[in-house]
Design a protein around this motif. Structure first.
Motif, short mmCIF file in Angstrom:
data_model
loop_
_atom_site.label_atom_id
_atom_site.label_comp_id
_atom_site.label_asym_id
_atom_site.label_seq_id
_atom_site.Cartn_x
_atom_site.Cartn_y
_atom_site.Cartn_z
N GLU A 177 29.65 -2.57 -5.82
CA GLU A 177 29.51 -1.87 -7.10
C GLU A 177 28.06 -1.80 -7.57
N ARG A 178 27.18 -2.59 -6.97
CA ARG A 178 25.76 -2.51 -7.34
C ARG A 178 24.98 -1.51 -6.48
N HIS A 179 25.69 -0.84 -5.60
CA HIS A 179 25.06 0.20 -4.77
C HIS A 179 24.53 1.30 -5.70
N PRO A 180 23.34 1.86 -5.38
CA PRO A 180 22.82 2.93 -6.24
C PRO A 180 23.71 4.16 -6.18
N ALA A 181 23.87 4.82 -7.33
CA ALA A 181 24.78 5.97 -7.40
C ALA A 181 24.05 7.23 -7.84
N ALA A 182 23.12 7.08 -8.78
CA ALA A 182 22.46 8.25 -9.34
C ALA A 182 21.11 7.85 -9.88
N MET A 183 20.21 8.82 -9.95
CA MET A 183 18.91 8.50 -10.53
C MET A 183 18.41 9.64 -11.40
N CYS A 184 17.62 9.27 -12.36
CA CYS A 184 17.07 10.23 -13.31
C CYS A 184 15.69 9.73 -13.69
N TYR A 185 14.73 10.62 -13.67
CA TYR A 185 13.38 10.21 -14.10
C TYR A 185 13.25 10.46 -15.59
N THR A 186 12.56 9.55 -16.25
CA THR A 186 12.30 9.74 -17.68
C THR A 186 11.32 10.89 -17.83
N SER A 187 11.43 11.56 -18.95
CA SER A 187 10.47 12.62 -19.26
C SER A 187 9.45 12.06 -20.23
N GLY A 188 9.08 10.81 -20.00
CA GLY A 188 8.13 10.13 -20.89
C GLY A 188 6.87 10.95 -21.09
N THR A 189 6.32 10.82 -22.29
CA THR A 189 5.15 11.65 -22.61
C THR A 189 3.86 10.98 -22.18
N THR A 190 3.94 9.75 -21.66
CA THR A 190 2.72 9.10 -21.17
C THR A 190 2.92 8.69 -19.72
#
Lengths: 548, 548
Positions: A177-190
């Motif tokens: 259950e700790r296997h990676p499933a999805a990823m998303c990069y932050t749209s951080g402004t810095t």
């Protein structure tokens, strides 16, 4: 003594199997802008997810491998939402609102080898392909100008052709259950974008929380319209939560204009919707111009940035729709808190002060406030500190890049807690009020001024469409607020009047001296006020500033 | 690639901390039978749970050690529900309805060293103490005749004296989520009781499921009345689920008579309640005799044994209370399925066929039907097989006894699945209908006759109070049904009339030839029909049987 419970992992293949059978007749409806939406049952989505997994396996996709999607909210994206994680790969949603150079950076950083792209987005992707070094296969979903891909390096596949004739079942692997499933990069402004990698466990638990009665509380009797994009923070968890409980989904595809949204609500009659404030602001404007029946909506969730109370009131008073504010971020999956009033409050007027907070944490989100000197502050409703959170669907690191270990920058993580960068207070019964981003707080003469509070008051003025307040350097006080304002068409108010309007609502010493009129407030890729841009424009002398 | 999520365990100390702060003002109300109920806030329960943990530590309670409670549903039991698991010990609820010899067997098998006991239960416990070999400390909760304990071996402590003056916070250990948290022995009608040991993880996930909108769907606006006892299957998860979401609790203590239940509903106005059918049957009788206002109830959950549809209809038609049927067992924590009608059905009459099933599984409960020859059967609504389930809150073994490994008897577990011993069908959209216990199915001439179906039809007859049908040996057919019936006062119907009533509803070959009139149907400790006793009485020639 040992527990005698079964050790069954929390994985998305269980949610997929459940949704496609027990809730197999529930529907995903995708707007097409052509009168006849695309309708698919959860059972069909499940069968096609299996076909997609077979196809991706044939393209060589392996366990733990990131696979990109540059797609709108639509049924095919739902298929990818399940196929990619369930086969053991990692769904990497690409934020199509990012600047082109950020998109290139992100694809290279994740090392995506296969990318699914909506045909309508080829004009965006095609010019970037030469710099996306790792991409070997493009799968084009839906119609588009594929001539743009002529001569490109990656192999090009048509989605439907790739799926056609493949088995409609797949022997999904039993994953940890700790296997990676999805990823998303932050749209951080810095700085560079930061990759957050969700696990099967974190998505599973988050999906359960979304469906708890104290959160969104949806069931198979609901249809939800996530206007929040599937390319950002997994559309607030709604796609996976839908399969967990048989919640119908209405998806916008690329039709995000207020008129299209109003039309799809009127004709498809969703009971629930979720979006950032600017989307709701636009819809309210549309509804003012042209009447539409949005009475099917029972509740809408607003999040992504602080919601002006005036917007919430307008929505409820004009359209009878309950607006619920929630707080979260890419690093929190995103559900961090939700603002239902306490049970003891039954008078709607008494509920407002609670409803305009960021709300209460679910049990799985542990929270603390850290003061300027690193002390843990009390939950007294007054002590303001940086919010730090901890829990099974909260990030504890960022993706380090292909082959690299995760990274934990000190300004983002402390002792296993996520530093949210948000400043606020918490009441003894757990109501969170965020006043500012830590970097947006205005430090004036040893006191903090909340930019958000000033903005909310300004936006409550009938002639103000938008207002953004930022800190600017001041010789005497260190920093002082600069108020930037967008007026509604035909407005006659001047800055002096707006300042007097504010003076009735905040302490005199907090009133901005510097004012500037804008055509529109610059926004980030996800629709938040981009204060970094405002501060830079001010520093570069590009704003016409009036001093009162 | 690795997930970047925090690795935070799912433990009850998180639920306790959350309930005692964010929902600190929520209340536990315990009926006292004296006009003024005992009221405690979740914050007080949390503080007293800390005091109890300090006290138990001083009595030498160690991590993983079972600690018994022989208690009614009350606030002190809530304190034990959190103190014992959160300190790392194992809450062992003792079922006070069991036969004395079973109770002795269970305490010895678990090796309880400390037992908390309600003063009102000392007459039950005191005579058994000499045979409870491992018990060293008795903690007496509330008033009772402690003279009964004179000269007993274990040290005797008064609960309030033990707690007084101790710190109201406790540095709860960080436990692995698979650490044992609580245990409950089945009240199985065959063989020795079996110990099911729940983990922090299983209770946490189950609590989330209970609060999902598709399950009980409770929030801090609700008050739930679990009439199902806290000494059996953790009161269907409601005590822990309450702290997860701030749900108020109304607890019966020892006041389980229909008149007391009616009075507490009328005066305390719970919105939700849960009990086995016989409790609801009793309440309906009470309400027929004396009018009470139970309009506060929004929904009641019925489980523990199949609910006669006539009871559900009576409740709704006479009192406007929605009755929801659920299925589960000690080994399933217990939530296994719940019978909400599908979203596509809006007509109440069309909803009934779904509502009288055992309902649909949540995503975390995977289910399959196994036919007589071991094959997995299709979900076609017709193929009847033994139900097997799998999931994170489903037992995969039984406690083996002090110091022993868990045990997995073949008739209870198969390839990691729990064999429920229930026979039924599942429709393509996941509605489970249980017809019989595998051992209660009547195997007549190569066909199966459902005893429950016959019982339900009989109990729908206006003059029948209760009916139990069991298999009895038959020279020609192998087995045939014996119908045992309890008539309502003043009833005039004879067996011939009842048989004709049945003949309109089931196939002729299923009609019982053997009939017997009872004063009451014998019941197990948790109120289920005890068919083992009926079969034995028949075999011993103790029943007056009429053959038609």
């Amino acid at each position: 003594m040992q527990s005698t419970m079964q050790d069954v992992p929390l994985t998305l293949s269980r949610i997929l199997a459940h949704g496609a059978t027990v809730h197999g007749r529930a529907q995903v409806t995708t707007w097409t802008g052509e009168g006849r939406p695309d309708r698919r049952s959860f059972a069909e989505i499940g069968a096609r997810a299996a076909q997609l997994a077979h196809a991706l396996r044939d393209l060589g996709v392996e366990a733990g491998e990131p696979t990109g999607t540059l797609m709108w909210n639509n049924a095919e994206h739902m298929e990818a939402y399940f196929a990619i994680p369930c086969m053991g790969a990692v769904l990497h949603t690409l934020n199509l609102r990012l600047a082109p150079e950020q998109l290139v950076w992100i694809v290279n950083h994740a090392a995506d080898r296969v990318v699914l792209v909506n045909g309508s987005l080829l004009p965006l992707l095609a010019p970037l392909l030469p710099r996306m070094e790792t991409v070997e296969h493009l799968v084009v979903v839906g119609p588009g100008d594929t001539s743009l891909l002529a001569g490109c390096r990656p192999a090009v596949h048509d989605y439907e052709t790739l799926l056609a004739g493949r088995p409609t079942t797949y022997d999904w692997p039993e994953l940890d259950e700790r296997h990676p499933a999805a990823m998303c990069y932050t749209s951080g402004t810095t700085g560079d974008p930061k990759g957050v990698v969700y696990s099967h466990r974190s998505i599973y638990l988050h999906s359960m929380q979304v469906n708890m009665a104290e959160s969104f509380g949806l069931t198979s009797r609901d249809t939800s319209l996530p206007i929040v994009p599937m390319f950002h923070v997994l559309a607030w968890g709604l796609p996976h939560a839908a399969f967990l409980a048989g919640i119908g989904l209405l998806l916008t595809d690329r039709f995000l204009q207020p008129a299209a949204i109003a039309e799809m609500i009127e004709t498809e009659r969703p009971t629930h919707a979720a979006a950032v404030p600017t989307i709701w602001q636009g819809l309210l404007g549309e509804l003012a111009a042209r009447e539409r029946d949005i009475s099917s909506l029972r509740a809408v969730v607003i999040g992504g940035s602080a919601c002006p109370p005036s917007l919430m009131r307008d929505f409820e008073e004009r359209h009878g729709v309950t607006v619920v504010q929630a707080w979260g971020m890419t690093e929190t999956s995103p559900l961090g808190s939700i603002a239902h009033p306490p049970a003891t409050v039954t008078d709607p007027d008494e509920a407002w002060p609670y409803r305009i907070t960021q709300g209460r944490f679910p049990a799985s989100v542990e929270a603390r406030l850290i003061g300027p000197d690193g002390d843990v502050l009390p939950w007294d409703g007054e002590s303001a500190g940086e919010l730090e959170v901890r829990g099974p669907w909260i990030a504890g690191a960022y993706h380090g890049g292909a082959g690299a270990e995760p990274v934990r920058p000190d300004d983002k993580f402390r002792d296993g807690w996520l530093r949210t960068g948000d400043v606020g207070t918490i009441t003894p019964d757990g109501y969170l009020t965020l006043t500012d981003r830590a970097k947006d707080v205005i430090k004036s003469g040893g006191e903090w001024i909340s930019s958000v509070e000033l903005e909310n008051h300004l936006m409550a003025h009938p002639e103000v469409a938008e207002a953004a307040v930022v800190a600017v350097p001041d010789d005497k006080w260190g920093e002082r607020p600069l108020a930037t304002v967008v007026l509604r068409p035909g407005a006659t108010a001047g800055f002096a009047e707006l300042r007097e309007f504010l003076a009735l609502r905040v302490a005199r010493w907090q009133l901005p001296e510097r004012w500037s009129l804008l055509e529109s407030v610059p926004k980030t890729s996800v629709g938040k006020f981009d204060k970094k841009v405002l501060r830079k424009r001010y520093a570069d002398g590009e704003l016409a500033v009036e001093t009162l």
